[in-house]
Write an enzyme that holds these catalytic residues in place. Structure first.
Site, mmCIF file in Angstrom:
data_model
loop_
_atom_site.group_PDB
_atom_site.id
_atom_site.type_symbol
_atom_site.label_atom_id
_atom_site.label_comp_id
_atom_site.label_asym_id
_atom_site.label_seq_id
_atom_site.Cartn_x
_atom_site.Cartn_y
_atom_site.Cartn_z
ATOM 1 N N HIS A 1 -14.547 93.382 66.499
ATOM 2 C CA HIS A 1 -13.260 93.534 67.189
ATOM 3 C C HIS A 1 -13.111 92.416 68.211
ATOM 4 O O HIS A 1 -14.073 92.098 68.911
ATOM 5 C CB HIS A 1 -13.209 94.879 67.909
ATOM 6 C CG HIS A 1 -11.962 95.062 68.715
ATOM 7 N ND1 HIS A 1 -10.746 95.342 68.134
ATOM 8 C CD2 HIS A 1 -11.732 94.942 70.048
ATOM 9 C CE1 HIS A 1 -9.825 95.415 69.087
ATOM 10 N NE2 HIS A 1 -10.398 95.169 70.256
ATOM 11 N N ASP B 1 -10.562 75.793 32.844
ATOM 12 C CA ASP B 1 -9.146 75.906 32.473
ATOM 13 C C ASP B 1 -8.903 75.729 30.978
ATOM 14 O O ASP B 1 -7.863 76.149 30.468
ATOM 15 C CB ASP B 1 -8.324 74.825 33.202
ATOM 16 C CG ASP B 1 -7.967 75.216 34.628
ATOM 17 O OD1 ASP B 1 -8.502 76.231 35.113
ATOM 18 O OD2 ASP B 1 -7.151 74.500 35.244
ATOM 19 N N VAL C 1 16.231 76.853 34.301
ATOM 20 C CA VAL C 1 16.758 75.487 34.371
ATOM 21 C C VAL C 1 16.710 74.938 32.950
ATOM 22 O O VAL C 1 15.645 74.901 32.331
ATOM 23 C CB VAL C 1 15.896 74.622 35.326
ATOM 24 C CG1 VAL C 1 16.373 73.177 35.314
ATOM 25 C CG2 VAL C 1 15.959 75.182 36.745
ATOM 26 N N GLU D 1 3.490 77.268 46.966
ATOM 27 C CA GLU D 1 2.693 76.513 47.944
ATOM 28 C C GLU D 1 3.371 75.183 48.277
ATOM 29 O O GLU D 1 3.576 74.853 49.456
ATOM 30 C CB GLU D 1 1.276 76.265 47.415
ATOM 31 C CG GLU D 1 0.409 77.521 47.405
ATOM 32 C CD GLU D 1 -1.048 77.276 47.029
ATOM 33 O OE1 GLU D 1 -1.814 78.235 47.051
ATOM 34 O OE2 GLU D 1 -1.423 76.118 46.700
ATOM 35 N N GLY E 1 -14.547 61.081 26.623
ATOM 36 C CA GLY E 1 -15.568 61.606 25.716
ATOM 37 C C GLY E 1 -14.934 62.229 24.484
ATOM 38 O O GLY E 1 -13.960 62.973 24.591
ATOM 39 N N LEU F 1 -8.342 78.965 37.652
ATOM 40 C CA LEU F 1 -8.770 78.899 39.048
ATOM 41 C C LEU F 1 -10.082 78.134 39.135
ATOM 42 O O LEU F 1 -10.956 78.272 38.268
ATOM 43 C CB LEU F 1 -8.979 80.311 39.608
ATOM 44 C CG LEU F 1 -7.723 81.167 39.756
ATOM 45 C CD1 LEU F 1 -8.078 82.615 40.044
ATOM 46 C CD2 LEU F 1 -6.820 80.593 40.857
ATOM 47 N N ALA F 2 -10.222 77.368 40.226
ATOM 48 C CA ALA F 2 -11.408 76.544 40.386
ATOM 49 C C ALA F 2 -12.684 77.384 40.450
ATOM 50 O O ALA F 2 -13.694 77.038 39.827
ATOM 51 C CB ALA F 2 -11.269 75.704 41.645
ATOM 52 N N GLY G 1 -12.164 66.307 39.133
ATOM 53 C CA GLY G 1 -11.122 66.906 38.295
ATOM 54 C C GLY G 1 -9.806 67.145 39.012
ATOM 55 O O GLY G 1 -9.535 66.597 40.086
HETATM 56 C C1 LIG Z 1 -1.457 71.640 42.743
HETATM 57 C C2 LIG Z 1 -2.595 72.532 42.325
HETATM 58 C C3 LIG Z 1 -3.189 73.363 43.249
HETATM 59 C C4 LIG Z 1 -4.247 74.175 42.892
HETATM 60 N N1 LIG Z 1 -4.799 74.974 43.840
HETATM 61 C C5 LIG Z 1 -5.832 75.769 43.521
HETATM 62 C C6 LIG Z 1 -6.459 76.572 44.503
HETATM 63 O O1 LIG Z 1 -6.086 76.550 45.671
HETATM 64 N N2 LIG Z 1 -7.496 77.347 44.133
HETATM 65 C C7 LIG Z 1 -7.944 77.395 42.844
HETATM 66 O O2 LIG Z 1 -8.885 78.127 42.561
HETATM 67 N N3 LIG Z 1 -7.369 76.637 41.878
HETATM 68 C C8 LIG Z 1 -6.339 75.826 42.190
HETATM 69 N N4 LIG Z 1 -5.775 75.033 41.223
HETATM 70 C C9 LIG Z 1 -6.309 75.113 39.860
HETATM 71 C C10 LIG Z 1 -7.623 74.314 39.732
HETATM 72 O O3 LIG Z 1 -7.363 72.978 40.081
HETATM 73 C C11 LIG Z 1 -8.162 74.407 38.325
HETATM 74 O O4 LIG Z 1 -8.309 75.757 37.962
HETATM 75 C C12 LIG Z 1 -9.524 73.723 38.222
HETATM 76 O O5 LIG Z 1 -9.426 72.380 38.570
HETATM 77 C C13 LIG Z 1 -10.075 73.842 36.797
HETATM 78 O O6 LIG Z 1 -11.309 73.225 36.746
HETATM 79 P P1 LIG Z 1 -11.880 72.608 35.389
HETATM 80 O O7 LIG Z 1 -13.238 72.083 35.737
HETATM 81 O O8 LIG Z 1 -11.765 73.577 34.294
HETATM 82 O O9 LIG Z 1 -10.903 71.408 35.008
HETATM 83 P P2 LIG Z 1 -10.301 70.185 35.814
HETATM 84 O O10 LIG Z 1 -10.454 70.328 37.262
HETATM 85 O O11 LIG Z 1 -8.937 69.995 35.257
HETATM 86 O O12 LIG Z 1 -11.219 68.966 35.385
HETATM 87 C C14 LIG Z 1 -11.253 68.475 34.086
HETATM 88 C C15 LIG Z 1 -11.781 67.057 34.125
HETATM 89 O O13 LIG Z 1 -12.049 66.641 32.802
HETATM 90 C C16 LIG Z 1 -11.673 65.274 32.644
HETATM 91 N N5 LIG Z 1 -11.448 65.049 31.219
HETATM 92 C C17 LIG Z 1 -10.531 65.613 30.408
HETATM 93 N N6 LIG Z 1 -10.690 65.210 29.127
HETATM 94 C C18 LIG Z 1 -11.736 64.355 29.146
HETATM 95 C C19 LIG Z 1 -12.405 63.607 28.137
HETATM 96 N N7 LIG Z 1 -12.060 63.700 26.854
HETATM 97 N N8 LIG Z 1 -13.433 62.816 28.519
HETATM 98 C C20 LIG Z 1 -13.824 62.740 29.823
HETATM 99 N N9 LIG Z 1 -13.235 63.424 30.804
HETATM 100 C C21 LIG Z 1 -12.219 64.245 30.466
HETATM 101 C C22 LIG Z 1 -10.413 65.174 33.487
HETATM 102 O O14 LIG Z 1 -10.139 63.837 33.842
HETATM 103 C C23 LIG Z 1 -10.792 66.046 34.698
HETATM 104 O O15 LIG Z 1 -11.415 65.267 35.685
HETATM 105 C C24 LIG Z 1 -4.732 74.169 41.558
HETATM 106 C C25 LIG Z 1 -4.156 73.321 40.614
HETATM 107 C C26 LIG Z 1 -3.101 72.504 40.996
HETATM 108 C C27 LIG Z 1 -2.508 71.593 39.979
#
Ligand SMILES: Cc1cc2nc3c(=O)[nH]c(=O)nc-3n(C[C@H](O)[C@H](O)[C@H](O)COP(=O)(O)OP(=O)(O)OC[C@H]3O[C@@H](n4cnc5c(N)ncnc54)[C@H](O)[C@@H]3O)c2cc1C
Length: 469
Positions: free
Chosen positions: A448, A316, A240, A190, A117, A323-324, A42
């Site tokens: 420490h 998300d 902006v 960042e 999907g 957050l991941a 993701g």
């Molecule tokens: C630059 C950046 C830095 C970040 N840094 C951090 C960090 O340091 N720590 C942290 O906790 N969070 C961070 N985040 C946020 C974190 O990436 C997200 O909160 C996290 O990835 C969410 O996980 P998720 O599984 O909900 O979705 P995602 O990681 O967005 O994964 C969703 C997946 O679903 C797939 N998908 C979507 N629709 C379909 C479909 N219809 N069929 C099949 N596949 C599909 C997408 O291709 C994707 O692979 C960051 C985000 C960004 C952009």
């Protein structure tokens, strides 16, 4: 559905989706994962947490080599940047991580399908491959884990070369002389830090009158001063409104948030980092009647169930911090709920980290939130200037602040700005999960010399008895 091939189909393989799939497989379910992108993991693994942390790590070492090494008696001369090699370092890290997910899915005997999907009906997911091939999978339950996408500004077209989102900012092929960051949130600060360390002049334009909305105000004020000292400029309460990309340099129109005369700020690259929006395109939610809210997030109850039986959502794409680790914990919880167990996420104890230097880390309530809720609390604070390890490392910026209930002493929030704050916050999260009082932290022996002694001292400071202050 007589006998579907799968117990569970997870759509999306980000930290929410792949963790959910693995937990479900551990619980004995037959699981399929559908992913539209070429690699698993993701946003987080491919264009988010992982690549950004690789560049933060590398650029921090670059700056350290130039500034701190000499002081420590390590004579290496002026560091020279090989940006292509730094990008390769990042890409190798990403590759290792996404391959790790592929390995784990296989190890847990999870079937994977590459394609988009679409929920054709409850229990039915139609997968369309990039080549246009269709197949329909059937399962007792479906988890939507489709994550989020970059939020855009009306009238400003992201081309990912000069006007970039975070995705483009992770692959720039040269250091922009001037970088304009739109939005002083985590991602903007960042990535702004990365490019400043590598040589860009960075200006951050933020609509609000403060940086990092949602994070403790005192922490943010000190943090802004630190970033300004590092060379990042801020233009708060400003927006902006347009970016003219016709000339050799970009010309951004910047207006006071409250309205007024516009000024022009020139830049070589503009990073639009104003947040992220839930991603549900192509999922067919309207067709099956899955309800979304006014921000486009899939609506779920406390068991992550949507209004359509057998369809759940996590990460998300639903409400809550993007957050991941929040997505991962929801992935585990929903798999357990589907298996008939009592899966649960404690939203009061979700740590939040900004991986700049110094780092910011917090868990629980901020002072403002407690005041707004009318909760009486005591504050214990300890600066890193008084911590032995921080002093010997010459990294004394920042402090630890603990907020504890005035009556019960229960820890309600911990806020840290300082080196390695992201690792230190784990102690606070564990303590809070166990309902600790600040005295519990204060009476716990801390090694420490470590930075974590500042956490203990802040806990002591709640009862006004810190030793080293
Ligand atoms: C630059 C950046 C830095 C970040 N840094 C951090 C960090 O340091 N720590 C942290 O906790 N969070 C961070 N985040 C946020 C974190 O990436 C997200 O909160 C996290 O990835 C969410 O996980 P998720 O599984 O909900 O979705 P995602 O990681 O967005 O994964 C969703 C997946 O679903 C797939 N998908 C979507 N629709 C379909 C479909 N219809 N069929 C099949 N596949 C599909 C997408 O291709 C994707 O692979 C960051 C985000 C960004 C952009």
């Amino acid at each position: 559905m007589a006998n579907p091939a799968y117990d569970l189909i997870v759509i999306g393989s980000g930290p929410g989706g792949y963790v959910c799939a693995i937990r479900a497989a551990q619980l004995g379910m037959k699981v399929a994962v559908v992913e539209k992108d070429k690699t698993f993991g993701g946003t987080c693994l491919n264009v988010g947490c992982i690549p950004s942390k690789a560049l933060l790590h590398a650029s921090e070492r670059y700056e350290e080599t130039g500034q701190l090494f000499d002081k420590m008696g390590i004579k290496v001369g002026k560091p020279k940047l090989d940006l292509a090699a730094m990008m390769k370092f990042k890409d190798e890290g990403v590759d290792g991580n996404v391959k790790g997910v592929a390995f784990l899915l296989k190890k847990n005997k999870i079937d994977t399908f590459q394609g988009t999907g679409r929920i054709a009906a409850p229990g039915k997911v139609e997968v369309t491959s990039a080549g246009g091939k269709n197949e329909t999978l059937e399962a007792k339950a479906i988890v939507i884990a489709t994550g989020s996408d970059v939020a855009r500004l009306p009238g400003i077209d992201i081309d990912e070369t000069r006007i970039v989102s975070s995705t483009g900012a992770l692959v720039l092929d040269k250091v922009p002389e001037r970088l304009l960051v739109v939005g002083a949130g985590v991602i903007g600060l960042e990535l702004g830090s990365v490019w400043r360390r590598l040589g860009s002049q960075v200006i951050v334009v933020e609509f609000l009158d403060r940086i990092l909305p949602g994070i403790d105000n005192e922490v943010c004020r000190q943090f802004q001063r630190i970033l300004e000292r590092q060379g990042i400029k801020f233009k708060l309460s400003s927006k902006v409104t347009a970016v003219d990309a016709n000339g050799k340099t970009l010309k951004a129109s910047v207006e006071p948030a409250a309205g007024g005369a516009a000024e022009t700020i020139e830049a070589d690259v503009v990073l639009v980092s104003i947040g992220r929006v839930p991603f549900t395109e192509g999922l067919g939610l309207e067709g099956v009647g899955v309800r979304t809210d006014n921000k486009g997030r899939v609506m779920v109850d406390e068991r992550f169930a949507t209004n359509v039986p057998g369809v759940y959502a996590i990460g998300d794409v639903i409400a809550g911090p993007m957050l991941a680790h929040k997505a991962e914990d929801e992935g585990v919880a929903v798999a357990e709920i589907i298996a008939g167990q009592a899966g649960h996420v404690n939203y009061d104890v979700i740590p939040n980290v900004v991986y700049t230097f110094p780092e910011i880390a917090s868990v629980g309530k901020s002072e403002d939130e407690l005041k707004a809720a009318g909760v009486a609390f005591n504050v214990g604070k300890f600066p890193f200037t008084a911590n032995g390890r921080a002093k010997i490392n010459h990294q004394t910026d920042g402090f630890v602040k603990i907020l504890a209930d005035a009556k019960t002493d229960r820890v309600l929030g911990v806020h840290i700005v300082g080196a390695d704050a992201g690792n230190m916050i784990a102690e606070a999260a564990v303590a809070m999960e166990f309902g600790a009082a600040s005295e519990d932290i204060a009476r716990t022996c801390h090694a420490h010399p470590t930075l974590t002694e500042a956490v203990k001292e802040a806990a002591l400071a709640v009862a006004k008895r810190s030793i080293n202050m």
